[in-house]
Design a protein around this motif. Sequence first.
Motif, PDB file in Angstrom:
ATOM      1  N   GLY A  81      -6.832   4.427   1.404  1.00 39.07           N
ATOM      2  CA  GLY A  81      -7.870   3.925   0.512  1.00 39.07           C
ATOM      3  C   GLY A  81      -9.238   4.517   0.766  1.00 39.07           C
ATOM      4  N   SER A 128       0.640   3.572  -3.365  1.00 39.64           N
ATOM      5  CA  SER A 128      -0.019   4.862  -3.128  1.00 39.64           C
ATOM      6  C   SER A 128       0.918   6.034  -3.392  1.00 39.64           C
ATOM      7  N   LYS A 149     -11.406   5.664  -2.572  1.00 35.78           N
ATOM      8  CA  LYS A 149     -11.033   4.718  -3.619  1.00 35.78           C
ATOM      9  C   LYS A 149     -11.969   3.516  -3.588  1.00 35.78           C
ATOM     10  N   MET A 179       0.826  -1.217   0.000  1.00 38.66           N
ATOM     11  CA  MET A 179       0.000   0.000   0.000  1.00 38.66           C
ATOM     12  C   MET A 179       0.858   1.264   0.000  1.00 38.66           C
ATOM     13  N   ILE A 220      -9.001  -1.559  -3.346  1.00 37.97           N
ATOM     14  CA  ILE A 220      -8.249  -1.707  -2.095  1.00 37.97           C
ATOM     15  C   ILE A 220      -8.036  -3.187  -1.797  1.00 37.97           C
ATOM     16  N   PHE A 233      -4.742   3.680  -7.534  1.00 42.97           N
ATOM     17  CA  PHE A 233      -4.498   3.674  -6.092  1.00 42.97           C
ATOM     18  C   PHE A 233      -3.506   4.767  -5.700  1.00 42.97           C
TER      19      PHE A 233
END
Length: 467
Positions: free
Chosen positions: A300, A91, A305, A87, A310, A233
């Motif tokens: 997220g 991101s 999102k 993540m 996610i 993302f």
Amino acid sequence: MTELELAWTLPTPALLGIAAAAIAVLLLLIIKARVHAFIALVIVSVITALAAGIMPGDLIDVLYDGFGSTLASVALLVGLGAMLGRMLELSGGAEVLTDALIRLFGEKRAPFALGVTSLLFGFPIFFDAGLVVMLPIIFTIARRLGGSLLLYAMPAAMAFSAMHIFVPPHPGPVAASGLLGANVGLVLICGIIIAIPSWYLTGYLFGLIIGKRIDVPVPTVLSAGKDDNFKDFASRPKLGHVIFLLVLPLVLIFLNTGLNFAGEAGWVDIESVGISSLRLLGETPIALLITVVIAMWLLGWKQKKDQSLIETVVDSALGPVCSIILITGAGGMFGGVLRASGIGDSLADSLAALGLPVIVAGFVIAAIVRIAQGSATVALTTAAALVQPIVVGNPDFSSLQVVAIVLSLAAGSVFASHVNDSGFWLVSRFFGMDTKTTLKTWTVAETLLGTVGFLLSLALYGVVSLF
């Protein structure tokens, strides 16, 4: 697991011969025959167990015990850590922190910055958990600045290793302090004094040397490569959010270790409902789980999102690390077989009778038990138990000399990490290195860390003896 009844009892030289032959066969299978490391570790574990006299009826239990106990600590940490890393990577969070570190320290000091950051993070957090949390930052900086991954990864990984092995509240030095009656506060102070220069010489300087000589490309284990399915993302979160996600598990884990320390000192009742609940929040898997859930919200849900995106990002983190988890577990299996066969105990008993000075004998025992069976914790506690009758209650040793002995045992227990150590495989697979390269880099670095740590402990012991 209860003590095994062996089909036959072999003398120490025969057990050592079996261990040496097992390691040699394992290296030949992986390096020369190109057998997959997981399969090679399982094959060699089975053959070694039978050769050492473990009954066929007990064999599967021994394999399961070594494999399962390793996975119990590794699988959750690697899985949750990989989710957090994925993540942060996708991101843009890792890139945001990378920009900040480069602005603060400059490009040339990036390896040093990563090492110092890892030393700070390594105070409360265990080696494997700390390394997994730092990996996305290491990989992003390595991609940005170029050059071998080892330039950036070795200073960080060795920082976690140095803090884990020398400094309370990590379990090894705490256990050895308890066995030898050392003052844990003094062990903490002297451990930091020894850990920092040991890291600088063996993690930072040695990392720069091998980083310039051995080119290791940045692996894609935490990234999605060029997959456009994850481009939505990306959001480049705020620096404060990224730092929060990295610091949160460290704070929670430090809460746990701090309360455990306070409980051992008699300051709090660790069995009370309130204290045990706080300790639970700081257990490494729980701390990482909390952080992953918050990261899902912060990176997220808060960014509105799509929920399925996610879920896909989190799920995509697990596939690439399955091989790492299984190989690490198999490494633990091999080490477990060597422990169950009695190789380490037989060797330690023989070394204890050599009549060396206690600080030297403790280091040698811990180092050779570590080489023989892989576990640093087992090596440290075995060596501490063997020198305990000489040290505890002996008026010839001052409190600082006992601390120096504890740290010399710790130095021996980190010596020469190789194929029977689950940590060896964790580093090998996360760094994308083959076995031969890992032996030339990680094994040498850990050997140097143990040697320098012992020499500094010996110097402390000698200086104290003069007064």
